[in-house]
Design a protein around this motif. Structure first.
Motif, PDB file in Angstrom:
ATOM      1  N   GLU A 113      34.250  41.307  17.885  1.00  0.00           N
ATOM      2  CA  GLU A 113      34.634  40.475  19.027  1.00  0.00           C
ATOM      3  C   GLU A 113      33.747  39.230  19.044  1.00  0.00           C
ATOM      4  O   GLU A 113      32.528  39.316  18.840  1.00  0.00           O
ATOM      5  CB  GLU A 113      34.481  41.225  20.348  1.00  0.00           C
ATOM      6  CG  GLU A 113      34.925  40.375  21.543  1.00  0.00           C
ATOM      7  CD  GLU A 113      34.671  41.051  22.884  1.00  0.00           C
ATOM      8  OE1 GLU A 113      34.869  40.388  23.917  1.00  0.00           O
ATOM      9  OE2 GLU A 113      34.262  42.227  22.897  1.00  0.00           O
ATOM     10  N   THR A 114      34.347  38.087  19.289  1.00  0.00           N
ATOM     11  CA  THR A 114      33.612  36.833  19.362  1.00  0.00           C
ATOM     12  C   THR A 114      32.956  36.714  20.736  1.00  0.00           C
ATOM     13  O   THR A 114      33.645  36.721  21.748  1.00  0.00           O
ATOM     14  CB  THR A 114      34.547  35.642  19.117  1.00  0.00           C
ATOM     15  OG1 THR A 114      35.163  35.775  17.831  1.00  0.00           O
ATOM     16  CG2 THR A 114      33.789  34.323  19.179  1.00  0.00           C
ATOM     17  N   TYR A 115      31.617  36.627  20.763  1.00  0.00           N
ATOM     18  CA  TYR A 115      30.912  36.541  22.040  1.00  0.00           C
ATOM     19  C   TYR A 115      30.278  35.173  22.285  1.00  0.00           C
ATOM     20  O   TYR A 115      29.776  34.897  23.378  1.00  0.00           O
ATOM     21  CB  TYR A 115      29.839  37.635  22.149  1.00  0.00           C
ATOM     22  CG  TYR A 115      28.748  37.566  21.108  1.00  0.00           C
ATOM     23  CD1 TYR A 115      27.561  36.876  21.355  1.00  0.00           C
ATOM     24  CD2 TYR A 115      28.882  38.217  19.889  1.00  0.00           C
ATOM     25  CE1 TYR A 115      26.553  36.827  20.410  1.00  0.00           C
ATOM     26  CE2 TYR A 115      27.883  38.177  18.945  1.00  0.00           C
ATOM     27  CZ  TYR A 115      26.720  37.484  19.199  1.00  0.00           C
ATOM     28  OH  TYR A 115      25.722  37.427  18.250  1.00  0.00           O
ATOM     29  N   PHE A 116      30.295  34.295  21.281  1.00  0.00           N
ATOM     30  CA  PHE A 116      29.792  32.935  21.481  1.00  0.00           C
ATOM     31  C   PHE A 116      30.388  32.024  20.427  1.00  0.00           C
ATOM     32  O   PHE A 116      30.580  32.425  19.277  1.00  0.00           O
ATOM     33  CB  PHE A 116      28.267  32.890  21.398  1.00  0.00           C
ATOM     34  CG  PHE A 116      27.688  31.511  21.649  1.00  0.00           C
ATOM     35  CD1 PHE A 116      27.640  30.997  22.938  1.00  0.00           C
ATOM     36  CD2 PHE A 116      27.222  30.745  20.600  1.00  0.00           C
ATOM     37  CE1 PHE A 116      27.123  29.719  23.170  1.00  0.00           C
ATOM     38  CE2 PHE A 116      26.706  29.462  20.824  1.00  0.00           C
ATOM     39  CZ  PHE A 116      26.655  28.964  22.113  1.00  0.00           C
ATOM     40  N   VAL A 117      30.692  30.790  20.835  1.00  0.00           N
ATOM     41  CA  VAL A 117      31.147  29.749  19.912  1.00  0.00           C
ATOM     42  C   VAL A 117      30.319  28.497  20.192  1.00  0.00           C
ATOM     43  O   VAL A 117      30.198  28.069  21.347  1.00  0.00           O
ATOM     44  CB  VAL A 117      32.647  29.434  20.083  1.00  0.00           C
ATOM     45  CG1 VAL A 117      33.060  28.271  19.181  1.00  0.00           C
ATOM     46  CG2 VAL A 117      33.493  30.667  19.773  1.00  0.00           C
ATOM     47  N   GLY A 118      29.710  27.927  19.179  1.00  0.00           N
ATOM     48  CA  GLY A 118      28.888  26.731  19.343  1.00  0.00           C
ATOM     49  C   GLY A 118      29.281  25.656  18.355  1.00  0.00           C
ATOM     50  O   GLY A 118      30.191  25.835  17.536  1.00  0.00           O
ATOM     51  N   ARG A 119      28.576  24.534  18.432  1.00  0.00           N
ATOM     52  CA  ARG A 119      28.819  23.420  17.516  1.00  0.00           C
ATOM     53  C   ARG A 119      27.592  23.221  16.639  1.00  0.00           C
ATOM     54  O   ARG A 119      26.454  23.237  17.119  1.00  0.00           O
ATOM     55  CB  ARG A 119      29.112  22.129  18.297  1.00  0.00           C
ATOM     56  CG  ARG A 119      30.415  22.178  19.085  1.00  0.00           C
ATOM     57  CD  ARG A 119      30.728  20.827  19.704  1.00  0.00           C
ATOM     58  NE  ARG A 119      30.964  19.817  18.679  1.00  0.00           N
ATOM     59  CZ  ARG A 119      31.228  18.531  18.957  1.00  0.00           C
ATOM     60  NH1 ARG A 119      31.277  18.125  20.220  1.00  0.00           N
ATOM     61  NH2 ARG A 119      31.440  17.666  17.991  1.00  0.00           N
ATOM     62  N   LEU A 120      27.816  23.025  15.373  1.00  0.00           N
ATOM     63  CA  LEU A 120      26.730  22.811  14.429  1.00  0.00           C
ATOM     64  C   LEU A 120      26.140  21.414  14.597  1.00  0.00           C
ATOM     65  O   LEU A 120      26.862  20.442  14.817  1.00  0.00           O
ATOM     66  CB  LEU A 120      27.232  22.977  12.997  1.00  0.00           C
ATOM     67  CG  LEU A 120      27.693  24.383  12.611  1.00  0.00           C
ATOM     68  CD1 LEU A 120      28.434  24.344  11.282  1.00  0.00           C
ATOM     69  CD2 LEU A 120      26.521  25.342  12.543  1.00  0.00           C
TER      70      LEU A 120
END
Length: 272
Positions: free
Chosen positions: A82-89
């Motif tokens: 499950e995806t629990y965080f999405v960020g930007r590089l």
């Protein structure tokens, strides 16, 4: 590391005019010169950005070999991540350059951010999380998407259910860290040939009860590790035993591979 190729330049088709032999002047007007419309190439597609709460049916191999973006599945169906965080590089440098998504700096940002955010998602402290089989895995855009401008990274939680096998997760994993299926147990004592890590919801003979931090930049010798862990593991075993005068324990030192990967602690085990 994945090698990214440079973005190819867009080529525009240009039309030209050609001259024709001189013709006698006549009253019939000559056709005017025309040009071929310029052909344009559509911009590359960076693809969709992952979303928090998406579920994925990952194999063990996909979880340890991070490659691009996997397609989500409905969380009410079987899934292992499950995806629990999405960020930007952070790809722009202070010198004005742009990092590749497979650069060491970009990969470190994704790896450390995902690991730091996992305890809160699962409702455990970082030290408590050591005694579980829950792990964070991260994904960055595949080369062709990165060339088109994709700069996301995605954090997924997985639980190792056994050798090269991931646990099927519940519909939502927030606060799931205290579940027996996540706790670290084993089929036999550490150091024996029958030793295999399993979740405590599965059949097991030993369970992990504590960890001991190991100092230094290099992995200490086995004797030094044993001396460091003997007292703390004995204390943990005594606290876990039904009879404080009759107890046993075993201790597990990190391997060189685990040490290099960042595990700077040993694990104390007691019979289940």
């Amino acid at each position: 590391m994945r090698t990214l190729v440079a973005l190819a330049a867009l080529v525009l088709a240009l039309s030209g005019c050609t001259s024709s032999p001189t013709k006698p002047v006549s009253d019939t007007p000559s056709p005017s010169a025309s040009t071929t419309p310029t052909e344009t190439t559509p911009p590359p597609d960076p693809g969709p950005t992952p979303k928090v709460g998406e579920c994925h049916l990952l194999s063990f191999g996909q979880a340890v070999n991070v490659v691009g973006r996997t397609e989500p599945v409905k969380c009410k169906r079987k899934h292992t991540a499950e995806t629990y965080f999405v960020g930007r590089l952070k790809l722009a440098t202070k010198a004005g350059h742009v990092r590749r998504v497979d650069s060491q700096a970009a990969q470190k940002q994704a790896r450390t951010t995902c690991a730091a955010r996992l305890p809160k998602h699962l409702g455990r402290t970082p030290r408590e999380l050591r005694l579980t089989l829950a792990r964070s895995v991260y994904f960055t855009p595949p080369p062709q998407r990165a060339e088109a401008g994709a700069d996301w990274f995605r954090c997924d939680v997985v639980v190792v259910a056994g050798p090269r096998r991931l646990l099927t997760l519940p519909r939502a994993t927030k606060g799931f860290g205290a579940a027996p299926a996540v706790a670290m147990c084993a089929t036999a004592a550490p150091g024996t040939t029958a030793f295999k890590r399993v979740g405590c919801a599965a059949k097991h003979a030993w369970r992990a009860v504590s960890t001991v931090d190991l100092p230094g930049k290099r992995l200490p010798s086995k004797g030094a590790v044993a001396d460091l862990m003997d007292g703390p593991c004995g204390d943990a075993a005594r606290e876990s035993a039904a009879d404080p005068l009759d107890f046993t324990w075993s201790q597990e030192s990190p391997t060189q591979e685990q040490w290099d990967a960042g595990q700077r602690y040993g694990i104390c085990w007691v019979p289940a």
